[in-house]
Write a protein that holds these residues in place. Structure first.
Motif, PDB file in Angstrom:
ATOM      1  N   LEU A 266       0.838  -1.190   0.000  1.00  0.00           N
ATOM      2  CA  LEU A 266       0.000   0.000   0.000  1.00  0.00           C
ATOM      3  C   LEU A 266       0.876   1.244   0.000  1.00  0.00           C
ATOM      4  CD1 LEU A 266      -2.690  -1.101   2.624  1.00  0.00           C
ATOM      5  CD2 LEU A 266      -2.829  -1.205   0.125  1.00  0.00           C
ATOM      6  N   ILE A 267       0.663   2.134  -0.965  1.00  0.00           N
ATOM      7  CA  ILE A 267       1.450   3.363  -1.061  1.00  0.00           C
ATOM      8  C   ILE A 267       0.587   4.523  -0.589  1.00  0.00           C
ATOM      9  CG2 ILE A 267       2.692   4.912  -2.613  1.00  0.00           C
ATOM     10  CD1 ILE A 267       3.227   2.511  -4.406  1.00  0.00           C
ATOM     11  N   PRO A 268       1.007   5.220   0.464  1.00  0.00           N
ATOM     12  CA  PRO A 268       0.193   6.337   0.981  1.00  0.00           C
ATOM     13  C   PRO A 268       0.189   7.514   0.006  1.00  0.00           C
ATOM     14  CG  PRO A 268       2.329   6.279   2.071  1.00  0.00           C
ATOM     15  CD  PRO A 268       2.264   5.042   1.229  1.00  0.00           C
ATOM     16  N   GLU A 269      -0.796   8.379   0.167  1.00  0.00           N
ATOM     17  CA  GLU A 269      -0.837   9.596  -0.637  1.00  0.00           C
ATOM     18  C   GLU A 269       0.441  10.403  -0.384  1.00  0.00           C
ATOM     19  OE1 GLU A 269      -3.043  10.677  -2.826  1.00  0.00           O
ATOM     20  OE2 GLU A 269      -4.314   8.898  -2.627  1.00  0.00           O
ATOM     21  N   HIS A 270       1.020  10.922  -1.470  1.00  0.00           N
ATOM     22  CA  HIS A 270       2.240  11.717  -1.302  1.00  0.00           C
ATOM     23  C   HIS A 270       2.402  12.644  -2.500  1.00  0.00           C
ATOM     24  CE1 HIS A 270       4.685   9.673  -4.414  1.00  0.00           C
ATOM     25  NE2 HIS A 270       3.951   8.613  -4.095  1.00  0.00           N
ATOM     26  N   GLU A 271       3.328  13.593  -2.384  1.00  0.00           N
ATOM     27  CA  GLU A 271       3.626  14.530  -3.462  1.00  0.00           C
ATOM     28  C   GLU A 271       5.119  14.495  -3.770  1.00  0.00           C
ATOM     29  OE1 GLU A 271       2.131  18.328  -2.305  1.00  0.00           O
ATOM     30  OE2 GLU A 271       0.021  17.667  -2.301  1.00  0.00           O
ATOM     31  N   ASN A 272       5.686  13.323  -3.719  1.00  0.00           N
ATOM     32  CA  ASN A 272       7.138  13.174  -3.873  1.00  0.00           C
ATOM     33  C   ASN A 272       7.550  12.536  -5.189  1.00  0.00           C
ATOM     34  OD1 ASN A 272       7.683  14.208  -1.261  1.00  0.00           O
ATOM     35  ND2 ASN A 272       7.121  12.223  -0.383  1.00  0.00           N
ATOM     36  N   ALA A 273       6.643  12.533  -6.160  1.00  0.00           N
ATOM     37  CA  ALA A 273       7.016  11.978  -7.454  1.00  0.00           C
ATOM     38  C   ALA A 273       8.108  12.845  -8.080  1.00  0.00           C
ATOM     39  CB  ALA A 273       5.799  11.931  -8.377  1.00  0.00           C
ATOM     40  N   PRO A 274       9.064  12.245  -8.768  1.00  0.00           N
ATOM     41  CA  PRO A 274      10.097  13.034  -9.453  1.00  0.00           C
ATOM     42  C   PRO A 274       9.460  14.026 -10.427  1.00  0.00           C
ATOM     43  CG  PRO A 274      10.683  10.716  -9.451  1.00  0.00           C
ATOM     44  CD  PRO A 274       9.274  10.798  -8.946  1.00  0.00           C
ATOM     45  N   ARG A 275      10.068  15.187 -10.571  1.00  0.00           N
ATOM     46  CA  ARG A 275       9.553  16.181 -11.491  1.00  0.00           C
ATOM     47  C   ARG A 275       9.564  15.625 -12.909  1.00  0.00           C
ATOM     48  NH1 ARG A 275      12.619  21.709 -10.881  1.00  0.00           N
ATOM     49  NH2 ARG A 275      11.091  22.209 -12.522  1.00  0.00           N
ATOM     50  N   PRO A 276       8.520  15.867 -13.661  1.00  0.00           N
ATOM     51  CA  PRO A 276       8.489  15.370 -15.043  1.00  0.00           C
ATOM     52  C   PRO A 276       9.646  15.943 -15.846  1.00  0.00           C
ATOM     53  CG  PRO A 276       6.329  16.176 -14.365  1.00  0.00           C
ATOM     54  CD  PRO A 276       7.298  16.602 -13.314  1.00  0.00           C
ATOM     55  N   TRP A 277      10.199  15.104 -16.712  1.00  0.00           N
ATOM     56  CA  TRP A 277      11.289  15.560 -17.576  1.00  0.00           C
ATOM     57  C   TRP A 277      10.768  15.782 -18.982  1.00  0.00           C
ATOM     58  CZ3 TRP A 277      15.577  17.884 -18.436  1.00  0.00           C
ATOM     59  CH2 TRP A 277      16.265  17.703 -19.646  1.00  0.00           C
ATOM     60  N   GLU A 278      11.091  16.909 -19.534  1.00  0.00           N
ATOM     61  CA  GLU A 278      10.730  17.213 -20.904  1.00  0.00           C
ATOM     62  C   GLU A 278      11.987  17.619 -21.656  1.00  0.00           C
ATOM     63  OE1 GLU A 278       8.151  16.834 -22.571  1.00  0.00           O
ATOM     64  OE2 GLU A 278       6.478  16.656 -21.155  1.00  0.00           O
ATOM     65  N   GLY A 279      12.250  16.943 -22.765  1.00  0.00           N
ATOM     66  CA  GLY A 279      13.434  17.264 -23.554  1.00  0.00           C
ATOM     67  C   GLY A 279      13.286  18.548 -24.340  1.00  0.00           C
ATOM     68  N   PHE A 280      12.026  18.941 -24.615  1.00  0.00           N
ATOM     69  CA  PHE A 280      11.784  20.186 -25.325  1.00  0.00           C
ATOM     70  C   PHE A 280      11.429  21.285 -24.331  1.00  0.00           C
ATOM     71  CE2 PHE A 280      10.639  16.985 -28.552  1.00  0.00           C
ATOM     72  CZ  PHE A 280      11.498  17.371 -29.573  1.00  0.00           C
ATOM     73  N   SER A 281      11.786  22.481 -24.662  1.00  0.00           N
ATOM     74  CA  SER A 281      11.407  23.621 -23.843  1.00  0.00           C
ATOM     75  C   SER A 281       9.926  23.907 -24.020  1.00  0.00           C
ATOM     76  CB  SER A 281      12.229  24.850 -24.222  1.00  0.00           C
ATOM     77  OG  SER A 281      11.861  25.269 -25.529  1.00  0.00           O
ATOM     78  N   ASP A 282       9.384  24.729 -23.109  1.00  0.00           N
ATOM     79  CA  ASP A 282       7.974  25.085 -23.216  1.00  0.00           C
ATOM     80  C   ASP A 282       7.705  25.754 -24.568  1.00  0.00           C
ATOM     81  OD1 ASP A 282       7.550  24.094 -20.718  1.00  0.00           O
ATOM     82  OD2 ASP A 282       7.646  26.048 -19.712  1.00  0.00           O
ATOM     83  N   GLU A 283       8.629  26.595 -25.020  1.00  0.00           N
ATOM     84  CA  GLU A 283       8.455  27.284 -26.287  1.00  0.00           C
ATOM     85  C   GLU A 283       8.436  26.313 -27.449  1.00  0.00           C
ATOM     86  OE1 GLU A 283      10.786  30.630 -29.019  1.00  0.00           O
ATOM     87  OE2 GLU A 283      11.330  30.327 -26.906  1.00  0.00           O
ATOM     88  N   GLN A 284       9.353  25.316 -27.426  1.00  0.00           N
ATOM     89  CA  GLN A 284       9.406  24.328 -28.501  1.00  0.00           C
ATOM     90  C   GLN A 284       8.140  23.490 -28.546  1.00  0.00           C
ATOM     91  OE1 GLN A 284      13.140  22.641 -27.220  1.00  0.00           O
ATOM     92  NE2 GLN A 284      14.176  23.352 -29.084  1.00  0.00           N
ATOM     93  N   ARG A 285       7.638  23.123 -27.365  1.00  0.00           N
ATOM     94  CA  ARG A 285       6.422  22.321 -27.328  1.00  0.00           C
ATOM     95  C   ARG A 285       5.241  23.090 -27.872  1.00  0.00           C
ATOM     96  NH1 ARG A 285       7.828  21.193 -22.131  1.00  0.00           N
ATOM     97  NH2 ARG A 285       5.927  22.145 -21.327  1.00  0.00           N
ATOM     98  N   ALA A 286       5.217  24.384 -27.534  1.00  0.00           N
ATOM     99  CA  ALA A 286       4.134  25.228 -28.029  1.00  0.00           C
ATOM    100  C   ALA A 286       4.174  25.334 -29.552  1.00  0.00           C
ATOM    101  CB  ALA A 286       4.228  26.620 -27.407  1.00  0.00           C
TER     102      ALA A 286
END
Length: 290
Positions: A266-286
């Protein structure tokens, strides 16, 4: 207390089998079943009182006290393993099969397992299986053939809450495969069984929290029940028998498909997931979405 096996009564007539951890749980049932099928049985374990109790049960059931012997042993000690196999050969003159059933563990999150606790479990579950197998081969099976059945566990998705035994049992699975190939030249078969959660004396030592978790886990099993010691014993006896003559290096799961469908942690509620990785910048994704 006569054991009723699904196999024919004289299947193992005049054969000799050594069962470690034979004083309780699955080992006790395996010893009963082998004796009921005509085998000579050597019971091994650290507590002589338990071994004597099982010996007396089998003697009463079969009426053949000469077919059961016992020898206190600690499979974590190389000298003890050597003497145990020697005792078996001195007593019955042969060793047709070894059931590496002895083992032990305790529930604990990985961060709380001490080095002493880690080594105790690894040495019992992994090192003990190796030492016993090695002595069985060197003293008898290397020249005469034989069968070894190792005990592991359902740890195919890791073993949260028991990192020590998960690692040790996984090692035994690999050891089983290795020895099956190395010792095939001598006519030795080496297999393993992997029980799921089995109802029996082995669960009695767990604390109340672990007992509650086991009870809840039934709801996540395809059969909604635990396995029995007799069901595990039947699989071990099959692997020891001539019916399994062409089975080598395998691990048989005895878990009612629980390893295919069950929550184990059983995994308790938490906010410790690793930060998402994105190879593209926000501008490139847009830009790519325009």
């Amino acid at each position: 207390m006569k054991f009723r096996s699904i196999f024919r009564d004289d299947l193992f007539s005049d054969h000799t089998y050594l069962v470690t951890g034979g004083g309780s749980g699955i080992g006790r049932v395996v010893a009963h079943e082998l004796a009921s099928l005509g085998a000579n049985v050597v019971l091994a374990g650290r507590k002589i009182e338990k071994l004597e109790a099982v010996r007396d049960e089998i003697t009463t059931a079969t009426g053949r006290p000469e077919r059961v012997a016992l020898n206190p042993a600690n499979i974590r000690e190389p000298e003890s393993c050597t003497e145990l196999v020697k005792f078996t050969l001195d007593t019955f003159g042969r060793l047709d099969g070894l059931v590496n059933n002895a083992g032990g563990q305790f529930p604990s999150p990985a961060e709380y397992i001490t080095p002493k606790g880690w080594h105790a479990v690894i040495e019992t579950n992994l090192t003990g299986a190796f030492l016993m197998s090695q002595q069985a081969f060197n003293q008898w099976m290397g020249q005469n053939g034989g069968v070894i059945v190792n005990m592991v566990a359902e740890m195919w998705r890791g073993f949260p809450g028991m990192a020590h035994t998960g690692a040790g049992r996984a090692g035994v699975v690999n050891l089983t495969k290795t020895l099956a190939v190395e010792w095939a030249r001598a006519g030795v078969r080496v297999n393993a069984v992997a029980p799921g959660i089995i109802q029996g004396s082995g669960l009695d030592s767990y604390d109340e929290m672990a007992q509650q978790f086991i009870e809840l886990s039934k709801k996540d099993m395809p059969y909604f029940r635990l396995g029995t010691e007799s069901e595990v014993s039947a699989a071990i006896v099959f692997l020891l028998s001539p019916a399994a003559a062409y089975i080598n290096g395998e691990t048989v799961k005895i878990d009612g498909a629980s390893s295919l469908w069950r929550k184990t942690w059983l995994i308790p509620e938490h906010e410790n997931a690793p930060r998402p990785w994105e190879g593209f910048s926000d501008e490139q994704r847009a830009m790519s979405n325009e």
